[in-house]
Design a protein around this motif. Structure first.
Motif, PDB file in Angstrom:
ATOM      1  N   ASP A  32       0.828  -1.208   0.000  1.00 39.25           N
ATOM      2  CA  ASP A  32       0.000   0.000   0.000  1.00 39.25           C
ATOM      3  C   ASP A  32       0.863   1.259   0.000  1.00 39.25           C
ATOM      4  N   ARG A  33       1.980   1.206   0.700  1.00 39.67           N
ATOM      5  CA  ARG A  33       2.896   2.358   0.722  1.00 39.67           C
ATOM      6  C   ARG A  33       3.526   2.560  -0.656  1.00 39.67           C
ATOM      7  N   GLU A  34       3.874   1.460  -1.317  1.00 41.84           N
ATOM      8  CA  GLU A  34       4.459   1.577  -2.654  1.00 41.84           C
ATOM      9  C   GLU A  34       3.429   2.094  -3.652  1.00 41.84           C
ATOM     10  N   ARG A  35       2.182   1.701  -3.473  1.00 43.58           N
ATOM     11  CA  ARG A  35       1.119   2.235  -4.327  1.00 43.58           C
ATOM     12  C   ARG A  35       0.970   3.732  -4.110  1.00 43.58           C
ATOM     13  N   LEU A  36       1.136   4.186  -2.879  1.00 44.64           N
ATOM     14  CA  LEU A  36       1.065   5.620  -2.583  1.00 44.64           C
ATOM     15  C   LEU A  36       2.200   6.378  -3.267  1.00 44.64           C
ATOM     16  N   VAL A  37       3.394   5.781  -3.309  1.00 47.92           N
ATOM     17  CA  VAL A  37       4.526   6.406  -4.001  1.00 47.92           C
ATOM     18  C   VAL A  37       4.186   6.623  -5.470  1.00 47.92           C
ATOM     19  N   LEU A  38       3.612   5.611  -6.104  1.00 54.21           N
ATOM     20  CA  LEU A  38       3.212   5.742  -7.504  1.00 54.21           C
ATOM     21  C   LEU A  38       2.110   6.784  -7.672  1.00 54.21           C
ATOM     22  N   THR A  39       1.217   6.842  -6.695  1.00 51.56           N
ATOM     23  CA  THR A  39       0.140   7.828  -6.741  1.00 51.56           C
ATOM     24  C   THR A  39       0.698   9.253  -6.717  1.00 51.56           C
ATOM     25  N   LEU A  40       1.650   9.498  -5.827  1.00 55.02           N
ATOM     26  CA  LEU A  40       2.271  10.818  -5.743  1.00 55.02           C
ATOM     27  C   LEU A  40       3.015  11.153  -7.034  1.00 55.02           C
ATOM     28  N   ALA A  41       3.754  10.185  -7.550  1.00 50.77           N
ATOM     29  CA  ALA A  41       4.505  10.406  -8.789  1.00 50.77           C
ATOM     30  C   ALA A  41       3.566  10.699  -9.950  1.00 50.77           C
ATOM     31  N   LEU A  42       2.450   9.997 -10.008  1.00 45.03           N
ATOM     32  CA  LEU A  42       1.492  10.210 -11.094  1.00 45.03           C
ATOM     33  C   LEU A  42       0.895  11.602 -11.039  1.00 45.03           C
ATOM     34  N   ALA A  43       0.578  12.089  -9.842  1.00 46.40           N
ATOM     35  CA  ALA A  43       0.017  13.433  -9.703  1.00 46.40           C
ATOM     36  C   ALA A  43       1.019  14.484 -10.177  1.00 46.40           C
ATOM     37  N   VAL A  44       2.297  14.299  -9.856  1.00 44.17           N
ATOM     38  CA  VAL A  44       3.328  15.253 -10.296  1.00 44.17           C
ATOM     39  C   VAL A  44       3.460  15.228 -11.815  1.00 44.17           C
ATOM     40  N   VAL A  45       3.451  14.041 -12.405  1.00 39.83           N
ATOM     41  CA  VAL A  45       3.580  13.926 -13.861  1.00 39.83           C
ATOM     42  C   VAL A  45       2.401  14.592 -14.570  1.00 39.83           C
ATOM     43  N   VAL A  46       1.202  14.435 -14.038  1.00 36.41           N
ATOM     44  CA  VAL A  46       0.032  15.082 -14.639  1.00 36.41           C
ATOM     45  C   VAL A  46       0.207  16.597 -14.644  1.00 36.41           C
ATOM     46  N   ALA A  47       0.658  17.143 -13.523  1.00 35.78           N
ATOM     47  CA  ALA A  47       0.873  18.591 -13.449  1.00 35.78           C
ATOM     48  C   ALA A  47       1.955  19.040 -14.426  1.00 35.78           C
ATOM     49  N   VAL A  48       2.996  18.237 -14.571  1.00 39.42           N
ATOM     50  CA  VAL A  48       4.101  18.566 -15.468  1.00 39.42           C
ATOM     51  C   VAL A  48       3.684  18.456 -16.931  1.00 39.42           C
ATOM     52  N   ALA A  49       2.877  17.442 -17.251  1.00 36.63           N
ATOM     53  CA  ALA A  49       2.569  17.127 -18.654  1.00 36.63           C
ATOM     54  C   ALA A  49       1.464  17.982 -19.248  1.00 36.63           C
ATOM     55  N   LEU A  50       0.687  18.660 -18.418  1.00 33.43           N
ATOM     56  CA  LEU A  50      -0.484  19.376 -18.928  1.00 33.43           C
ATOM     57  C   LEU A  50      -0.121  20.387 -20.007  1.00 33.43           C
ATOM     58  N   LYS A  51       0.947  21.129 -19.796  1.00 31.91           N
ATOM     59  CA  LYS A  51       1.349  22.156 -20.757  1.00 31.91           C
ATOM     60  C   LYS A  51       1.850  21.540 -22.061  1.00 31.91           C
ATOM     61  N   VAL A  52       2.424  20.331 -21.974  1.00 35.25           N
ATOM     62  CA  VAL A  52       3.073  19.720 -23.134  1.00 35.25           C
ATOM     63  C   VAL A  52       2.072  19.002 -24.032  1.00 35.25           C
ATOM     64  N   VAL A  53       1.294  18.083 -23.466  1.00 34.51           N
ATOM     65  CA  VAL A  53       0.378  17.282 -24.295  1.00 34.51           C
ATOM     66  C   VAL A  53      -1.095  17.448 -23.927  1.00 34.51           C
ATOM     67  N   GLY A  54      -1.411  18.133 -22.839  1.00 33.47           N
ATOM     68  CA  GLY A  54      -2.799  18.373 -22.486  1.00 33.47           C
ATOM     69  C   GLY A  54      -3.432  17.220 -21.725  1.00 33.47           C
ATOM     70  N   ALA A  55      -4.574  17.506 -21.112  1.00 30.13           N
ATOM     71  CA  ALA A  55      -5.219  16.538 -20.228  1.00 30.13           C
ATOM     72  C   ALA A  55      -5.664  15.271 -20.948  1.00 30.13           C
ATOM     73  N   LEU A  56      -6.075  15.379 -22.204  1.00 24.71           N
ATOM     74  CA  LEU A  56      -6.610  14.221 -22.910  1.00 24.71           C
ATOM     75  C   LEU A  56      -5.518  13.263 -23.390  1.00 24.71           C
ATOM     76  N   LEU A  57      -4.270  13.716 -23.439  1.00 26.04           N
ATOM     77  CA  LEU A  57      -3.207  12.902 -24.035  1.00 26.04           C
ATOM     78  C   LEU A  57      -2.128  12.488 -23.036  1.00 26.04           C
ATOM     79  N   ILE A  58      -2.276  12.895 -21.771  1.00 27.09           N
ATOM     80  CA  ILE A  58      -1.263  12.558 -20.776  1.00 27.09           C
ATOM     81  C   ILE A  58      -1.142  11.041 -20.622  1.00 27.09           C
ATOM     82  N   ALA A  59      -2.279  10.361 -20.496  1.00 26.58           N
ATOM     83  CA  ALA A  59      -2.244   8.905 -20.316  1.00 26.58           C
ATOM     84  C   ALA A  59      -1.579   8.219 -21.501  1.00 26.58           C
ATOM     85  N   ALA A  60      -1.763   8.769 -22.692  1.00 23.71           N
ATOM     86  CA  ALA A  60      -1.130   8.178 -23.877  1.00 23.71           C
ATOM     87  C   ALA A  60       0.388   8.220 -23.771  1.00 23.71           C
ATOM     88  N   MET A  61       0.941   9.313 -23.259  1.00 23.68           N
ATOM     89  CA  MET A  61       2.395   9.417 -23.127  1.00 23.68           C
ATOM     90  C   MET A  61       2.932   8.558 -21.988  1.00 23.68           C
TER      91      MET A  61
END
Length: 263
Positions: free
Chosen positions: A166-195
């Motif tokens: 569960d702790r390792e899942r939380l680490v991935l959760t935190l990392a995913l939230a940071v990547v979403v914030a970082v990627a929004l300007k580059v590929v947008g909300a609809l394409l983040i999961a694709a990258m």
């Protein structure tokens, strides 16, 4: 050098790929594609929150993405039927975000850039945010790498090794939230999961170890970013979708190469 908008765009794409490659590998291994979608779609709600409260867009997106990721992670540990739940949350978050952002004056004309990205408009400040976020994600994954791999392969083995999945899942959760914030300007909300998914899926056909797959995914993402920018400039196509298109072409090539090598 950074005065050149093409150089800034290229550096933004490469910086994003350094984070999405290793993290996307875990998304593929854990079959978390819908998890990434739900978190990415919530980014639009973060944009609305940021613009309405005059806070930095990156901060608003990070707050909402983190809240969504933690909510999804909590529901997953409580036995919810995640396939349906994630579908509802992903599309519901996007719809709420689009409705909320329509109430913010003067933003409708910029809506497409939040949905599909605007990498060609990346500023020096955006570049610092992207590379800083990528460095944070890489440091987090490097710190917990072996534990994350063990928990991904077998949760019972992780418990036996003294690890808390569960702790390792939380680490991935935190990392995913940071990547979403970082990627929004580059590929947008609809394409983040694709990258997150496509470069990692391409790398799986070419790699024999988790470390090799993470590195290959980052490299494929970087090539896709540069190739998509070249396509955008050559054919005057939208930059974000062009990057994802290039990634899809690389995935097809990797799949064919992997099949030929096995055959």
């Amino acid at each position: 050098m950074l005065d050149d908008f093409l150089t800034r765009a290229a550096l933004a794409g490469v910086g994003l790929s350094l984070a999405t490659g290793p993290l996307g590998s875990f998304v593929v291994w854990r079959r978390m594609a819908y998890f990434g979608d739900a978190t990415a779609h919530a980014a639009i709600l973060g944009v609305a929150l940021a613009l309405a409260s005059n806070m930095p867009v990156g901060a608003g997106v990070l707050v909402v993405a983190l809240a969504m990721a933690l909510t999804v992670s909590t529901l997953a540990t409580r036995g919810w039927a995640m396939d349906t739940t994630l579908g509802v949350m992903a599309h519901g978050a996007l719809a709420f975000g689009l409705v909320a952002i329509s109430f913010v004056p003067g933003v409708r004309s910029d809506l497409q850039s939040w949905l599909f990205g605007d990498i060609l408009a990346v500023t020096r400040g955006d570049l610092a945010f992207i590379w800083g976020g990528a460095a944070l994600v890489l440091a987090l994954l490097a710190w917990r790498w072996q534990a994350l791999v063990t928990a991904t392969v077998n949760e019972e083995l992780a418990w036996a090794s003294g690890l808390n999945p569960d702790r390792e899942r939380l680490v991935l959760t935190l990392a995913l939230a940071v990547v979403v914030a970082v990627a929004l300007k580059v590929v947008g909300a609809l394409l983040i999961a694709a990258m997150l998914i496509i470069p990692a899926a391409a790398a799986r056909a070419l790699s024999r170890t988790p470390e090799a797959m993470a590195a290959a995914a980052a490299a494929i993402g970087a090539v896709a970013a540069l190739g998509g920018l070249a396509l955008s400039l050559w054919q005057d196509t939208p930059a974000g979708p062009s990057i994802v298109t290039a990634a899809a072409v690389l995935f097809a090539a990797a799949a064919l190469f992997g099949r030929a090598r096995r055959g």
